[in-house]
Design a protein around this motif. Structure first.
Motif, short mmCIF file in Angstrom:
data_model
loop_
_atom_site.label_atom_id
_atom_site.label_comp_id
_atom_site.label_asym_id
_atom_site.label_seq_id
_atom_site.Cartn_x
_atom_site.Cartn_y
_atom_site.Cartn_z
N LEU A 19 0.83 -1.21 0.00
CA LEU A 19 0.00 0.00 0.00
C LEU A 19 0.87 1.26 0.00
CD1 LEU A 19 -2.90 1.16 0.25
CD2 LEU A 19 -2.58 1.09 2.71
N ILE A 20 1.92 1.27 0.82
CA ILE A 20 2.82 2.43 0.88
C ILE A 20 3.49 2.64 -0.47
CG2 ILE A 20 4.98 3.29 1.87
CD1 ILE A 20 4.10 1.97 4.51
N GLU A 21 3.94 1.55 -1.10
CA GLU A 21 4.62 1.70 -2.39
C GLU A 21 3.69 2.23 -3.47
OE1 GLU A 21 7.60 -0.55 -5.48
OE2 GLU A 21 6.72 -1.71 -3.86
N VAL A 22 2.47 1.75 -3.50
CA VAL A 22 1.51 2.25 -4.49
C VAL A 22 1.25 3.74 -4.24
CG1 VAL A 22 -0.89 2.10 -5.29
CG2 VAL A 22 0.46 0.02 -4.98
N PHE A 23 1.10 4.12 -2.98
CA PHE A 23 0.91 5.54 -2.65
C PHE A 23 2.14 6.35 -3.05
CE2 PHE A 23 1.38 9.12 0.26
CZ PHE A 23 0.17 9.78 0.07
N PHE A 24 3.33 5.86 -2.69
CA PHE A 24 4.58 6.56 -2.97
C PHE A 24 4.77 6.75 -4.48
CE2 PHE A 24 9.25 6.44 -3.60
CZ PHE A 24 9.60 7.55 -2.86
N THR A 25 4.54 5.71 -5.27
CA THR A 25 4.73 5.83 -6.72
C THR A 25 3.68 6.73 -7.36
OG1 THR A 25 3.56 3.73 -7.08
CG2 THR A 25 5.97 3.65 -6.98
N GLY A 28 4.87 10.18 -6.60
CA GLY A 28 6.03 10.48 -7.44
C GLY A 28 5.60 10.91 -8.84
N GLY A 29 4.58 10.26 -9.37
CA GLY A 29 4.05 10.66 -10.67
C GLY A 29 3.41 12.03 -10.62
N LEU A 30 2.73 12.32 -9.53
CA LEU A 30 2.08 13.62 -9.39
C LEU A 30 3.12 14.73 -9.27
CD1 LEU A 30 -0.46 15.39 -8.92
CD2 LEU A 30 -0.20 14.88 -6.48
N LEU A 31 4.09 14.54 -8.38
CA LEU A 31 5.08 15.59 -8.13
C LEU A 31 6.14 15.69 -9.23
CD1 LEU A 31 5.58 14.97 -4.31
CD2 LEU A 31 4.15 16.71 -5.39
N PHE A 36 -1.89 13.74 -12.80
CA PHE A 36 -2.99 13.79 -11.84
C PHE A 36 -3.84 12.51 -11.84
CE2 PHE A 36 -1.84 18.20 -12.28
CZ PHE A 36 -1.90 18.65 -10.97
N ASN A 37 -3.44 11.51 -12.62
CA ASN A 37 -4.15 10.23 -12.59
C ASN A 37 -3.90 9.49 -11.28
OD1 ASN A 37 -5.33 10.41 -15.14
ND2 ASN A 37 -3.44 9.72 -16.12
N LEU A 38 -2.79 9.81 -10.60
CA LEU A 38 -2.42 9.19 -9.33
C LEU A 38 -2.37 7.67 -9.42
CD1 LEU A 38 -4.39 11.42 -6.80
CD2 LEU A 38 -1.99 11.57 -7.45
N ARG A 39 -1.81 7.17 -10.51
CA ARG A 39 -1.66 5.72 -10.65
C ARG A 39 -0.34 5.29 -10.05
NH1 ARG A 39 -3.76 5.50 -16.66
NH2 ARG A 39 -5.97 5.51 -16.18
N GLY A 40 -0.44 4.50 -9.01
CA GLY A 40 0.75 3.93 -8.40
C GLY A 40 0.96 2.52 -8.93
N HIS A 41 2.11 1.96 -8.62
CA HIS A 41 2.38 0.60 -9.07
C HIS A 41 3.31 -0.11 -8.10
CE1 HIS A 41 5.68 3.04 -10.69
NE2 HIS A 41 6.42 1.96 -10.50
#
Length: 156
Positions: A19-25, A28-31, A36-41
């Motif tokens: 969960l943390i990694e998906v949030f972090f990635t 990272g895409g947003l910043l 703004f899709n906020l897709r984590g992986h």
């Protein structure tokens, strides 16, 4: 019950790590790319990595606290432990023919498995894991013992 407790702690840390990694990635895409899709992986191969950290943090953190090792020093030790686990799993994954992550294009990397640019994040993550391990262990005890919220409230 002890083996159930350890297994549940591994599972709780594994899923929390995912969960943390998906949030972090996604952040990272947003910043980094204003995405703004906020897709984590992540990868399901990361579950044993995060689960292992959940098991390792307890035997490391308790003796450090008993010996009154300062918080900053403990954080550095946790950071180094995270780097070690990340490096070892990077080697294993590459040996298996997997490329779960590759830091080769990052500065200060070692064989593409770790990069020192993540040191501040691992520093703070280690401290957070020290705090969190007792909370997740309490959840594991409750789950392993078959306790319910109602039974715990009655005991108070």
């Amino acid at each position: 019950m002890e083996w159930k407790r350890v297994l549940l702690r591994v599972m709780l840390f594994a899923f929390l790590g995912l969960l943390i990694e998906v949030f972090f990635t996604s952040m990272g895409g947003l910043l980094g790319k204003a995405n703004f899709n906020l897709r984590g992986h992540s990868s399901l191969w990361m579950l044993p990595v995060y689960g292992l950290l959940g098991v390792l943090i307890v035997p490391v953190s308790e003796p450090l606290k008993i010996c009154r090792i300062p918080l900053v020093v403990r954080a550095v030790i946790y950071m180094l432990l995270i780097f070690l686990v990340e490096y070892l799993f990077g080697v294993v994954f590459r040996w298996m023919g997997l490329r779960i992550w590759d830091y080769s294009n990052q500065p200060l990397n070692l064989h593409g498995h770790i990069t020192l640019t993540y040191a501040p994040f691992w520093f703070w993550l280690g401290l957070w894991l020290e705090y969190l391990h007792k909370k997740l262990d309490a959840c594991a005890v409750v789950m392993a013992g078959g306790y319910t919220a109602e039974a715990l409230l009655k005991e108070q």
